[in-house]
Motif scaffolding. Structure first.
Motif, PDB file in Angstrom:
ATOM      1  N   PHE A 500       0.815  -1.221   0.000  1.00  0.00           N
ATOM      2  CA  PHE A 500       0.000   0.000   0.000  1.00  0.00           C
ATOM      3  C   PHE A 500       0.847   1.268   0.000  1.00  0.00           C
ATOM      4  CE2 PHE A 500      -2.218  -3.335   2.379  1.00  0.00           C
ATOM      5  CZ  PHE A 500      -3.309  -3.512   1.544  1.00  0.00           C
ATOM      6  N   GLU A 501       0.230   2.310  -0.585  1.00  0.00           N
ATOM      7  CA  GLU A 501       0.813   3.656  -0.452  1.00  0.00           C
ATOM      8  C   GLU A 501      -0.066   4.438   0.509  1.00  0.00           C
ATOM      9  OE1 GLU A 501       2.729   3.995  -4.859  1.00  0.00           O
ATOM     10  OE2 GLU A 501       1.490   5.665  -4.137  1.00  0.00           O
ATOM     11  N   PHE A 502       0.579   5.246   1.321  1.00  0.00           N
ATOM     12  CA  PHE A 502      -0.160   6.010   2.340  1.00  0.00           C
ATOM     13  C   PHE A 502       0.032   7.506   2.117  1.00  0.00           C
ATOM     14  CE2 PHE A 502       0.964   1.925   4.155  1.00  0.00           C
ATOM     15  CZ  PHE A 502      -0.242   1.502   4.677  1.00  0.00           C
ATOM     16  N   THR A 503      -1.097   8.239   2.161  1.00  0.00           N
ATOM     17  CA  THR A 503      -1.016   9.708   2.168  1.00  0.00           C
ATOM     18  C   THR A 503      -2.004  10.208   3.222  1.00  0.00           C
ATOM     19  OG1 THR A 503      -2.551   9.641   0.294  1.00  0.00           O
ATOM     20  CG2 THR A 503      -0.285  10.209  -0.214  1.00  0.00           C
ATOM     21  N   PRO A 504      -1.829  11.434   3.708  1.00  0.00           N
ATOM     22  CA  PRO A 504      -2.767  11.915   4.738  1.00  0.00           C
ATOM     23  C   PRO A 504      -4.186  12.000   4.161  1.00  0.00           C
ATOM     24  CG  PRO A 504      -0.834  13.338   4.590  1.00  0.00           C
ATOM     25  CD  PRO A 504      -0.753  12.401   3.422  1.00  0.00           C
ATOM     26  N   ALA A 505      -5.167  11.596   4.940  1.00  0.00           N
ATOM     27  CA  ALA A 505      -6.561  11.647   4.461  1.00  0.00           C
ATOM     28  C   ALA A 505      -7.183  12.995   4.795  1.00  0.00           C
ATOM     29  CB  ALA A 505      -7.373  10.530   5.095  1.00  0.00           C
ATOM     30  N   MET A 506      -6.505  13.780   5.587  1.00  0.00           N
ATOM     31  CA  MET A 506      -7.039  15.078   5.999  1.00  0.00           C
ATOM     32  C   MET A 506      -5.898  15.918   6.567  1.00  0.00           C
ATOM     33  SD  MET A 506      -8.726  13.512   9.404  1.00  0.00           S
ATOM     34  CE  MET A 506      -9.931  14.749   9.354  1.00  0.00           C
ATOM     35  N   ASP A 507      -6.226  17.089   7.054  1.00  0.00           N
ATOM     36  CA  ASP A 507      -5.208  17.934   7.661  1.00  0.00           C
ATOM     37  C   ASP A 507      -4.668  17.229   8.918  1.00  0.00           C
ATOM     38  OD1 ASP A 507      -3.718  19.804   8.878  1.00  0.00           O
ATOM     39  OD2 ASP A 507      -5.360  21.214   9.281  1.00  0.00           O
ATOM     40  N   THR A 508      -3.414  16.787   8.864  1.00  0.00           N
ATOM     41  CA  THR A 508      -2.907  15.990   9.984  1.00  0.00           C
ATOM     42  C   THR A 508      -2.662  16.835  11.242  1.00  0.00           C
ATOM     43  OG1 THR A 508      -0.706  16.171   9.050  1.00  0.00           O
ATOM     44  CG2 THR A 508      -1.904  14.132   8.622  1.00  0.00           C
ATOM     45  N   ASN A 509      -2.758  18.176  11.094  1.00  0.00           N
ATOM     46  CA  ASN A 509      -2.652  19.003  12.306  1.00  0.00           C
ATOM     47  C   ASN A 509      -3.846  18.792  13.229  1.00  0.00           C
ATOM     48  OD1 ASN A 509      -0.228  20.205  11.742  1.00  0.00           O
ATOM     49  ND2 ASN A 509      -1.209  21.686  10.362  1.00  0.00           N
ATOM     50  N   ARG A 510      -4.886  18.136  12.705  1.00  0.00           N
ATOM     51  CA  ARG A 510      -6.043  17.864  13.561  1.00  0.00           C
ATOM     52  C   ARG A 510      -5.831  16.610  14.422  1.00  0.00           C
ATOM     53  NH1 ARG A 510     -11.112  17.302  10.189  1.00  0.00           N
ATOM     54  NH2 ARG A 510     -11.962  16.785  12.238  1.00  0.00           N
ATOM     55  N   LEU A 511      -4.694  15.931  14.192  1.00  0.00           N
ATOM     56  CA  LEU A 511      -4.407  14.731  15.000  1.00  0.00           C
ATOM     57  C   LEU A 511      -3.607  15.114  16.239  1.00  0.00           C
ATOM     58  CD1 LEU A 511      -3.436  12.124  12.299  1.00  0.00           C
ATOM     59  CD2 LEU A 511      -5.220  11.863  14.003  1.00  0.00           C
ATOM     60  N   PHE A 512      -4.142  14.782  17.389  1.00  0.00           N
ATOM     61  CA  PHE A 512      -3.472  15.164  18.632  1.00  0.00           C
ATOM     62  C   PHE A 512      -2.904  13.942  19.347  1.00  0.00           C
ATOM     63  CE2 PHE A 512      -6.382  18.650  17.862  1.00  0.00           C
ATOM     64  CZ  PHE A 512      -5.587  19.746  18.123  1.00  0.00           C
ATOM     65  N   LYS A 513      -1.771  14.173  20.036  1.00  0.00           N
ATOM     66  CA  LYS A 513      -1.173  13.090  20.832  1.00  0.00           C
ATOM     67  C   LYS A 513      -1.771  13.160  22.233  1.00  0.00           C
ATOM     68  CE  LYS A 513       3.123  14.409  19.357  1.00  0.00           C
ATOM     69  NZ  LYS A 513       4.547  14.496  19.564  1.00  0.00           N
ATOM     70  N   VAL A 514      -2.828  12.395  22.457  1.00  0.00           N
ATOM     71  CA  VAL A 514      -3.544  12.520  23.735  1.00  0.00           C
ATOM     72  C   VAL A 514      -2.870  11.650  24.803  1.00  0.00           C
ATOM     73  CG1 VAL A 514      -5.784  12.296  24.861  1.00  0.00           C
ATOM     74  CG2 VAL A 514      -5.672  12.974  22.479  1.00  0.00           C
ATOM     75  N   PRO A 515      -2.666  12.223  25.997  1.00  0.00           N
ATOM     76  CA  PRO A 515      -1.946  11.487  27.038  1.00  0.00           C
ATOM     77  C   PRO A 515      -2.825  10.487  27.792  1.00  0.00           C
ATOM     78  CG  PRO A 515      -2.473  13.682  27.825  1.00  0.00           C
ATOM     79  CD  PRO A 515      -3.005  13.597  26.425  1.00  0.00           C
ATOM     80  N   CYS A 516      -3.143   9.359  27.156  1.00  0.00           N
ATOM     81  CA  CYS A 516      -3.806   8.259  27.881  1.00  0.00           C
ATOM     82  C   CYS A 516      -2.683   7.424  28.494  1.00  0.00           C
ATOM     83  CB  CYS A 516      -4.639   7.432  26.916  1.00  0.00           C
ATOM     84  SG  CYS A 516      -5.916   8.396  26.098  1.00  0.00           S
ATOM     85  N   LEU A 517      -2.950   6.144  28.797  1.00  0.00           N
ATOM     86  CA  LEU A 517      -1.832   5.320  29.285  1.00  0.00           C
ATOM     87  C   LEU A 517      -0.747   5.269  28.211  1.00  0.00           C
ATOM     88  CD1 LEU A 517      -2.840   2.089  31.213  1.00  0.00           C
ATOM     89  CD2 LEU A 517      -1.477   4.020  31.973  1.00  0.00           C
ATOM     90  N   VAL A 518      -1.169   5.266  26.934  1.00  0.00           N
ATOM     91  CA  VAL A 518      -0.206   5.435  25.833  1.00  0.00           C
ATOM     92  C   VAL A 518      -0.544   6.707  25.059  1.00  0.00           C
ATOM     93  CG1 VAL A 518       0.373   2.999  25.499  1.00  0.00           C
ATOM     94  CG2 VAL A 518      -1.597   3.968  24.298  1.00  0.00           C
ATOM     95  N   MET A 519       0.430   7.152  24.251  1.00  0.00           N
ATOM     96  CA  MET A 519       0.261   8.391  23.462  1.00  0.00           C
ATOM     97  C   MET A 519      -0.721   8.115  22.325  1.00  0.00           C
ATOM     98  SD  MET A 519       3.205   9.963  21.022  1.00  0.00           S
ATOM     99  CE  MET A 519       4.504  10.147  22.180  1.00  0.00           C
ATOM    100  N   THR A 520      -2.002   8.385  22.567  1.00  0.00           N
ATOM    101  CA  THR A 520      -3.047   7.951  21.638  1.00  0.00           C
ATOM    102  C   THR A 520      -3.355   9.013  20.583  1.00  0.00           C
ATOM    103  OG1 THR A 520      -3.987   6.694  23.448  1.00  0.00           O
ATOM    104  CG2 THR A 520      -5.440   7.123  21.581  1.00  0.00           C
ATOM    105  N   PRO A 521      -3.406   8.629  19.287  1.00  0.00           N
ATOM    106  CA  PRO A 521      -3.789   9.615  18.274  1.00  0.00           C
ATOM    107  C   PRO A 521      -5.305   9.819  18.296  1.00  0.00           C
ATOM    108  CG  PRO A 521      -3.293   7.503  17.222  1.00  0.00           C
ATOM    109  CD  PRO A 521      -3.086   7.317  18.699  1.00  0.00           C
ATOM    110  N   ALA A 522      -5.748  11.066  18.371  1.00  0.00           N
ATOM    111  CA  ALA A 522      -7.192  11.331  18.365  1.00  0.00           C
ATOM    112  C   ALA A 522      -7.457  12.579  17.540  1.00  0.00           C
ATOM    113  CB  ALA A 522      -7.697  11.510  19.783  1.00  0.00           C
ATOM    114  N   LEU A 523      -8.546  12.548  16.779  1.00  0.00           N
ATOM    115  CA  LEU A 523      -8.908  13.688  15.932  1.00  0.00           C
ATOM    116  C   LEU A 523      -9.424  14.833  16.786  1.00  0.00           C
ATOM    117  CD1 LEU A 523     -10.774  12.422  12.758  1.00  0.00           C
ATOM    118  CD2 LEU A 523      -8.670  13.750  12.916  1.00  0.00           C
TER     119      LEU A 523
END
Ligand code: HEM
Length: 542
Positions: A500-523
């Protein structure tokens, strides 16, 4: 007596005791650091609520590698990203910086009293019993399992793409990565089929996929305060609380615990029977552990309850950590097409030589001889240490060595700091991994190239278990599964980048590193839908 009165007495006694203990201690007041936001929470809201790495970068830039921060009720503690200080805490000092009891109580709920929970002699005994299952050869032999489970994603996405006229589709890769890695750890860890790629509605599966994210969202100010106070409450009382207090979040974790205990008990009973019959040749972690455990003498052997704990521990520590790292890896490859193309061409050229040898799939040795793959993975691990903080406390008065002199508020320049017994230390894995003194001025830039030059290895200090990164922690309590994780990451990335080839599906600045038990990506930081990593996926032209 009414329960509100009892809780009031308990809280007041906790606060008075904390203030009394503080009064007796050597002071850290002279160490520079940020102003507390409040008397009640000090700087803790910043620690637990800022997006991962944000406050660490700010403090490191402003104050350096060791910073005095405030806990509740004015308590002084240290934030640490200095290589020499970390090396001392993780390695030289042995068990003198144990985990904080209030955090261990929560660990017990999600992983029982296994290796992540244990401390001191109990930890030493458990770790010794578990090590034979986590060697280099043991990890290598799991590669076919990782390849097979990675291929399940290829199958699913290829089916989706073949039905899409444009042959391009936006996929939340987080969901399938979580399922496939849970299947992989089921097989590699316990010779157990979760069947998660086929059925994501299974209750245990759904539970595990959310323990690290929804089950462990950033704590509210009330929860932070409760945790701070429970530091002074005996562990048995905290356990009673976690086992009984009515709360939706705790209920969720308790249900998950009951279900996994049942599965673990059945599984361990059947594997123990196979080992006893002398017929066990399985290479999964639990079978090796049970075989090795059988040869230990009584006092060193793990009990059945401890084996059950290890199963939950391995699931907790080994599943979402790897899946989440993979999410961030795919994001970086999407954002950096040149890196993606170069990685793919290394994979293709290795594939061509495999075919020339008549081999169908990548072996561990093939994966080990791909320098660019290794550089990309190291750089992802450096930039995205999914387990980003480690919370400890000093068991006795100590002296913390520094790699750079520090100017105290009084103007005095020091090369070491006295650490009073009982001081809480926040070991910043994310801070160290981006420490400019270690990684250079471009420490915040994703640049796999740095691992291909000799400089990278020379410059780095010797802190963690792998490549001088702190991502897998270090010393006696360093990640026991790091080799397992590396082969899994290598195998999955090779499979996905081949197909597969991967490209951003949207503005990736909307992805945040949320501090759960692990660094979770969340929109937009919204965790209500769990981890989100929407990427545009197309088939490669090969
Ligand atoms: C990218 C993936 C992974 C990362 C970033 C990671 C990171 C870490 C870190 C930072 C620690 C120290 C935690 C602490 O002291 O509180 C740790 C411990 C641990 N990890 Fe991993 N880990 C990963 C994968 C795995 C895997 C695949 C397994 C098992 C199959 C595993 C099993 C464990 C265990 C059992 C411990 C406790 C070790 C001890 O206290 O002696 N981890 N890991």
């Amino acid at each position: 007596m009414d329960s509100a009165f009892c809780i009031g007495v308990l809280i007041t006694s906790g606060i008075l005791y904390a203030l009394y203990k503080r009064h007796l201690r050597i002071s850290l007041r002279d160490v520079p650091g940020p102003k507390p936001e409040s008397f009640w929470l000090g700087n803790l809201r910043q620690v637990f609520h800022s997006l991962v790495g944000e406050i660490d970068t700010q403090w490191q830039e402003q104050y350096g590698g060791v910073v005095r921060i405030k806990g509740s009720f004015g308590d002084d503690r240290l934030w640490v990203a200095d290589p020499k200080a970390l090396q001392h805490i993780f390695q030289t000092s042995g068990y003198n910086y144990p985990k904080q009891p209030e955090r261990r109580a929560l660990t017990r709920l999600v992983a029982d009293e296994g290796l992540v929970f244990a401390d001191g002699d109990a930890h030493k005994r458990q770790r010794r019993a578990m090590l034979p299952a986590f060697g280099q050869n043991e990890a290598k032999s799991l590669v076919p399992i990782f390849n097979r489970n990675a291929a399940a994603i290829t199958q699913k996405w290829t089916d989706i793409l073949s039905e899409t006229p444009s042959h391009a589709v936006a996929i939340n890769v987080a969901s399938d990565l979580s399922s496939a890695t849970l299947d992989a750890i089921g097989e590699a860890g316990f010779d157990y089929k979760f069947g998660c790629m086929e059925n994501q509605d299974n209750e245990l599966v759904a539970g595990y996929q959310k323990v690290m994210t929804l089950g462990a969202t950033p704590p509210s100010p009330g929860r932070i305060l409760f945790s701070e106070i429970s530091h002074y409450i005996p562990m048995w009382l905290s356990n009673v609380f976690y086992d009984n207090f009515p709360s939706a979040g705790l209920d969720y974790l308790r249900r998950n615990r009951d279900l996994s205990h049942k599965i673990a008990r059945d599984l361990i009973a059947s594997q123990t029977e196979t080992v006893a019959s002398g017929k066990s040749t399985s290479k999964d972690v639990m079978s090796i552990l049970i075989r090795a455990n059988k040869s230990l003498d009584g006092k060193n052997r793990l009990t059945d309850d401890e084996l059950i704990s290890q199963m939950r521990t391995i699931l907790l520590a080994g599943h979402e950590t790897t899946a989440t790292t993979m999410n961030w890896a795919l994001l970086e490859l999407s954002n950096n097409p040149a890196v993606q193309t170069r990685l793919r061409s290394e994979v293709y050229s290795m594939k061509t030589s495999l075919q020339a040898r008549g081999c169908g799939e990548f072996s561990a040795s093939d994966l080990d001889t791909m320098p660019y793959l290794s550089a990309v993975i190291k750089e992802v691990l450096r930039m995205y240490p999914v387990s980003f903080h480690n919370h400890r406390q000093s068991a006795r008065d100590d002296i913390l060595p520094l790699s750079k002199p520090m100017t105290l508020k009084s103007g005095l320049v020091v090369h070491e700091i006295p650490v009073p017994k009982g001081t809480k230390v926040l070991l910043s894995i994310t801070g160290y991994n981006r420490n400019k003194d270690v990684w250079g001025e471009d420490a915040h830039v994703f640049n796999p190239e740095r691992w291909l030059t000799e400089d990278a290895t020379k410059r780095a200090s010797n802190v963690g278990v792998y490549s001088n990164l702190l991502t897998f922690s270090g010393g006696l309590r360093g990640c026991i599964g790091w080799r397992f994780a590396l082969y899994e990451l290598q195998s999955f990335l090779v499979e996905l980048i081949t197909n597969f080839e991967f490209t951003p599906a949207m503005d990736t600045n909307r992805l945040f590193k949320v501090p759960c038990l692990v660094m979770t990506p969340a929109l937009d930081g919204d965790l209500s839908k769990g981890a989100q990593m929407p990427l545009r996926v197309t088939l490669t032209s090969r």
